[in-house]
Design an enzyme around this catalytic site. Sequence first.
Site, PDB file in Angstrom:
ATOM      1  N   GLU A   1     -81.452  19.910 -44.563  1.00  0.00           N
ATOM      2  CA  GLU A   1     -79.890  19.783 -43.621  1.00  0.00           C
ATOM      3  C   GLU A   1     -80.840  19.278 -41.877  1.00  0.00           C
ATOM      4  OE1 GLU A   1     -78.032  23.803 -44.901  1.00  0.00           O
ATOM      5  OE2 GLU A   1     -77.607  22.703 -46.536  1.00  0.00           O
TER       6      GLU A   1
ATOM      7  N   GLU B   1     -76.170  20.038 -52.985  1.00  0.00           N
ATOM      8  CA  GLU B   1     -75.624  21.523 -52.902  1.00  0.00           C
ATOM      9  C   GLU B   1     -73.921  21.625 -52.726  1.00  0.00           C
ATOM     10  OE1 GLU B   1     -77.187  23.690 -49.435  1.00  0.00           O
ATOM     11  OE2 GLU B   1     -79.004  22.845 -50.192  1.00  0.00           O
TER      12      GLU B   1
END
Length: 885
Positions: A463, A560
């Site tokens: 991320e 995710e």
Amino acid sequence: MTLCENSNCVPGFLLCLLFGVLPRVYSETLSLNGKWSLSNSNGSVLLPAEVPGCVHSALQKQGYIQDPYFRFNDVSYRWIAFDNWNYTTTFTVSTQLRSKQKVLLVFDGVDTIASIWLNGIGVGETDNMFQRYAFSVRDVLKDGDNVLKVSFLSPVLYASDQRRAHSAYRVPPDCPPDVQHGECHVNFIRKAQSSFSWDWGPSFPTMGLWRGVRLEAFDVLQLVLLSSVPLYSVSSSQWRVHVELHVDALQTTNGTISLSVPELESELIFQMQFLRGRTKKSFDLHINTSSEVKLWWPNGHGEQPSYLLTVGGFQDGFTILNTETKVYFRTVELVQEPVVGSPGLSFYFRINGKPIFLKGSNWIPAHSFQDRVTPDVLRDLLQSAVDANMNALRVWGGGVYEHDLFYSLCDEMGIMVWQDFMFACAMYPTDEDFLQTVREEVLHQVQRLKSHPSIIIWSGNNENEAALATNWFDIPESEKPTYLTDYVKLYVDNIRGIVQEEDQSRPFLVSSPTNGFESEQEGFVAKNPYDAHYGDTHFYTYTEDCLDWRTFPRTRFASEYGYQSWPSFSTLQPVSIEEDWSYNSPFFEHRQHHDSGNQQMLLQASLHFNLPNATDPHRRFTDTLYITQVMQAQCVKAQTEFYRRSRSEILEGKGGTMGALYWQLNDVWQAPSWSSIAFGGKWKMLHYFAQSFFSALLPVSFEDEGMLFIYAVSDLSHDLKLSAVVSVYDWSALDPVCTRRSESLLIPGGSAAAIFKQRVNPLLGGCGRCSRLTCLLAFHLEDSSGQRGPTNHHFLSSPKDAQGLQRPNITASVQEDKSLLTVTLHSSAVAPFVWLDVGNIPGRFSSNGFLMLSANTTVSFNAWRPTSAAELSKALAITSLADVY
Ligand SMILES: *[C@@H]1O[C@H](CO)[C@@H](O)[C@H](O)[C@H]1NC(C)=O
Ligand SMILES: *[C@@H]1O[C@H](CO)[C@@H](O)[C@H](O)[C@H]1NC(C)=O
Ligand SMILES: *[C@@H]1O[C@H](CO)[C@@H](O)[C@H](O)[C@H]1NC(C)=O
Ligand SMILES: *[C@@H]1O[C@H](CO)[C@@H](O)[C@H](O)[C@H]1NC(C)=O
Ligand SMILES: *[C@@H]1O[C@H](CO)[C@@H](O)[C@H](O)[C@H]1NC(C)=O
Ligand SMILES: *[C@@H]1O[C@H](CO)[C@@H](O)[C@H](O)[C@H]1NC(C)=O
Ligand SMILES: *[C@@H]1O[C@H](CO)[C@@H](O)[C@H](O)[C@H]1NC(C)=O
């Protein structure tokens, strides 16, 4: 080694002769694992400590502290990570070992900032938990007692010192959110980033020798590392095994080397010279084309056969190398190609040339204290993943590069691993010292892990592209170039550079989520790394209705997504006391590390379910835990089914989804989180649901503007002629009101297609007095041999609005037949989300959390320790939806 027992002994003639000779002992190893002693800086604590281990584990084992996971102890024991600690051991070495020309002191894992002293002499320093360290110590060893001391600095103080020294500019975030009760500046230290707290885990900044310690002594030469990576040439249709030997030679040595995969009748024998010092030698062992190579396949797509590769080395009739390793043959490609009718690129994996939908979850550290991650813990978690029909796990970048055993088990079980490098949710410094330690870390980990076929991709970070692109840390626009430069320097110039140098056998992605090639085009940080037209996405929402598929991005690959739940009472009980057992207790607040998480769970649950309102407070409490699990299971099911049915469809340029990895598989402690398996191994309702929603053949329903669709989703390799069978049930009765069957349709292997389509109103209109409020649907797929795949269901209204739903008064009897434990349930009404709980008896049911549509149902219990029908019966508690209000 048994080369000579192989029938094809002729090319190994030389070996046959040599193996008759007893090898001279060239090397010796002395393990330094076991009991050490541990002291803090002012000497107020002096205790025995186990190696491998950590300070927290040692203090607990000696009774100096309670269970660190108990209640609020994570905060009470904060002081441990602010102190400095010394590990000391005393050992003697044999004269034989000391007579060797070279002696190395090897640490497989030091956590983290330490100086190492042998007999009072400094022999080395460490600053990275993810490296292997070896120090040359021959001349420091002596007769009699040798004293080895490893002196650890507080990782918290070290990190903040590093931050202070980095005065030029901020490297955010400084500290985790308050709700996590964590420590600051973890991005300045190369240790598990989640050890300073995470949104699912406590702050326990560990210190210790978390993997083995030993002396390695040798003459002539020593094999430091062996890797073997099979590579396939499309042009010649031939396999070769790329073998690397890392050798430490004390003098220039000529030898005869042999590499062999006897089962494939392939062998390579040659003379070679090892120059003095550490060298890496690479060889290609071509696999005999006349042998048929059996391929390694992901779980659900085939077997996981392996071959033995043997490596021998001989000099003047003596064995100088003698080892063997497993080799698995498979190819992997990450396909990013133009998509017809879409502005973006595809994003999917091809294994052995076959496109594979990745089904699975994300892996986090299995414990704050890695010494508690036993082989059994790893085996149980990975077996649970396989039992839920998963074929992939992402080893997330805020934890640790897992133990060797983890990857070996994944190899054996067919679990594909998406391996992140350990950088997560932060900016990182790029000064030369930092880059240097990262380079060594990456080199070590890639060399250690690249022989595992289970690893199908390396990924630079978690991320961090998104954090920079969407400015999580409020970096002023004018300063952004600095961070972009740092980003490219760390993940592209350094990490990617090393990975591509070391391993061309699998793809490398710079981040997750990312737009892949498109991100590269945009200078490695895309404007919107969450773009559904490219790469993978992470997606979370807590307030929108999770049962409405329009909520979800139609992504190429979902790496995710998820929803929180609380674990069962039996998981929480050992770390809490009675006053903690209510949803609004300080303990419940304390354990929730995700801002507003407890409220979000109830809010999402209340969209479709009545919240528990039993008058008995304890009952209401346990019912609330249950309802969070029901909500989580339903939400992740809905989202996963959306992704699976989107595999063959491109709508408005989006879709062609080829991966669904929900967040997260496992837990680090007993707390609310996105996991499907609670700490300790107990399956939450979600994990039972995963068993169905990840099954190879799956019927999926959804509505669009009043039209009911059922899709058949197939991960099989072969085509099937299927029809959908839809039964309409009244909430108040156990027998179907009516049943509809679709025409049969050819469903090609590896596809998803609509198999049933009808407007809801006419469907119900043709079914007696059914309405959306009084009825629900159950459906499955059939071929000529009968039902294929699981039964699924479709609610026509929120269950809280269902009319006719009654308390089902379920009774159960437990039987034992030759160690097979079964529970037979009898219900007097339709019962959704029937949950069987046997407290702390470890094991799992064959099915749980199910919709009971018939009077009698039998499930089996797979116990993970010996138990009995009587014990199970006594512990068994049954809850269904209508029981909680
Ligand atoms: C720990 O080791 C360091 C380095 O040798 C030393 O300075 C310190 O006194 C030691 N502390 C204790 C309590 O042994
Ligand atoms: C020694 O260290 C411990 C732990 O950090 C601390 O609780 C204690 O107060 C210290 N003792 C002295 C005398 O400073
Ligand atoms: C070792 O091999 C090299 C060539 O590979 C040769 O030049 C040298 O003479 C050999 N040395 C010994 C001691 O056999
Ligand atoms: C390949 O296998 C064949 C049949 O066993 C054998 O005759 C040949 O020597 C092998 N070739 C190599 C390069 O090992
Ligand atoms: C379950 O038991 C309750 C209380 O005895 C009763 O009122 C209810 O009708 C029963 N439910 C069914 C479906 O029989
Ligand atoms: C279900 O089990 C009950 C006993 O628990 C039995 O009386 C009944 O016949 C069973 N019904 C069916 C349909 O098998
Ligand atoms: C609990 O909630 C249900 C549904 O809203 C309601 O019918 C019931 O009367 C409530 N029970 C109590 C004890 O408040």
